[in-house]
Design an enzyme around this catalytic site. Structure first.
Site, PDB file in Angstrom:
ATOM      1  N   LYS A 124      -7.171  -2.011 -10.657  1.00 11.18           N
ATOM      2  CA  LYS A 124      -7.815  -1.239  -9.452  1.00 11.18           C
ATOM      3  C   LYS A 124      -8.945  -0.393 -10.023  1.00 11.18           C
ATOM      4  CE  LYS A 124      -7.631   2.980  -7.271  1.00 11.18           C
ATOM      5  NZ  LYS A 124      -8.133   4.418  -7.853  1.00 11.18           N
ATOM      6  N   ASP A 142      -4.940  -0.307  -4.080  1.00 11.01           N
ATOM      7  CA  ASP A 142      -4.553   0.703  -4.489  1.00 11.01           C
ATOM      8  C   ASP A 142      -3.115   0.848  -3.618  1.00 11.01           C
ATOM      9  OD1 ASP A 142      -5.150   1.286  -2.176  1.00 11.01           O
ATOM     10  OD2 ASP A 142      -6.449   3.037  -2.412  1.00 11.01           O
TER      11      ASP A 142
END
Length: 213
Positions: A124, A142
DNA sequence: CTCCCGATAT
DNA sequence: ATATCAGGAG
């Protein structure tokens, strides 16, 4: 394998979101790739708004990787305390800075795989930095991207890495970066985790969650 | 899988 | 009181 149904749904959904959020950018305040890398590590399990409050002063005090290593670790912990996970994040940032100096001449590498090898940097964080600092096509999965992808039904997977792969199949590379921003914006403004505002949502027609209520 | 961990909305 | 917040490491 992506079904035609999902491909069609994705086309409709992203068409609407693209129009809804025309000018998307990272909400994390930063002036260079290194600041974005630090800010993104700090943003784990915490909102951008709160990260920005801390980095406003932090980035005046710590300019280059060496600066984070030059102070006692307890001092950095104090400087980022309010963000939570402050011991982990301090350690990650210090190690990450050492790695930048030893392996990358003190510069943030413009390469996804090299980014993920840094301390405190997973897929991420690497995606956020690659996409927003270097314009490398990437989709940062996310909590918002994960939640909306599952609720809408853009993927049946719960694993972030699989969701990332599924979304990448549904979108041209040129839209990878913006698409994660669209989902994040929609997740923050409308499809809020605590209480989704379905009445104000423009993609309910294509949303599995809404249509199964 | 567990742990890290403070701030905020509900 | 409890869930959730732009996750990652061991």
């Amino acid at each position: 394998m992506t079904s035609k149904k999902i491909i069609n749904k994705a086309d409709k959904v992203f068409q609407i979101l693209r129009k809804e959020y025309p000018d998307v950018v990272t909400q994390l305040d930063h002036e260079n790739p290194f600041e974005l890398l630090v800010a993104t590590i700090l943003s784990a399990q915490c909102t951008d708004a709160r990260v920005n409050i801390v980095t406003k002063d932090l980035f005046k005090k710590y300019i280059i990787p060496k600066d984070y290593i030059s102070v006692p670790v307890e001092e950095l912990e104090k400087d980022i305390f309010s963000l939570g996970f402050y011991r982990q994040k301090s350690k990650s940032i210090r190690n990450m800075c050492v790695e930048l100096i030893e392996n990358h001449c003190g510069e943030v590498p413009a390469d996804f795989d090299k980014l993920t090898k840094l301390s405190g940097v997973g897929r991420k964080t690497a995606s956020v930095v690659a996409a927003n600092a270097f314009n490398i096509p990437a989709i940062a999965v996310d909590t918002h991207v994960k939640r909306l992808s599952n609720l809408i039904g853009l993927t049946v997977n719960k694993n972030p890495e699989k969701i990332e792969a599924d979304l990448k199949e549904l979108l041209p590379k040129e839209e990878w970066k913006d698409s994660s921003h669209w989902l994040i914006m929609h997740g923050r403004n409308i499809c809020i985790a605590r209480r989704p505002k379905c009445a104000e949502c423009k993609i309910t027609k294509y949303c599995d969650y809404f249509n199964s209520k």
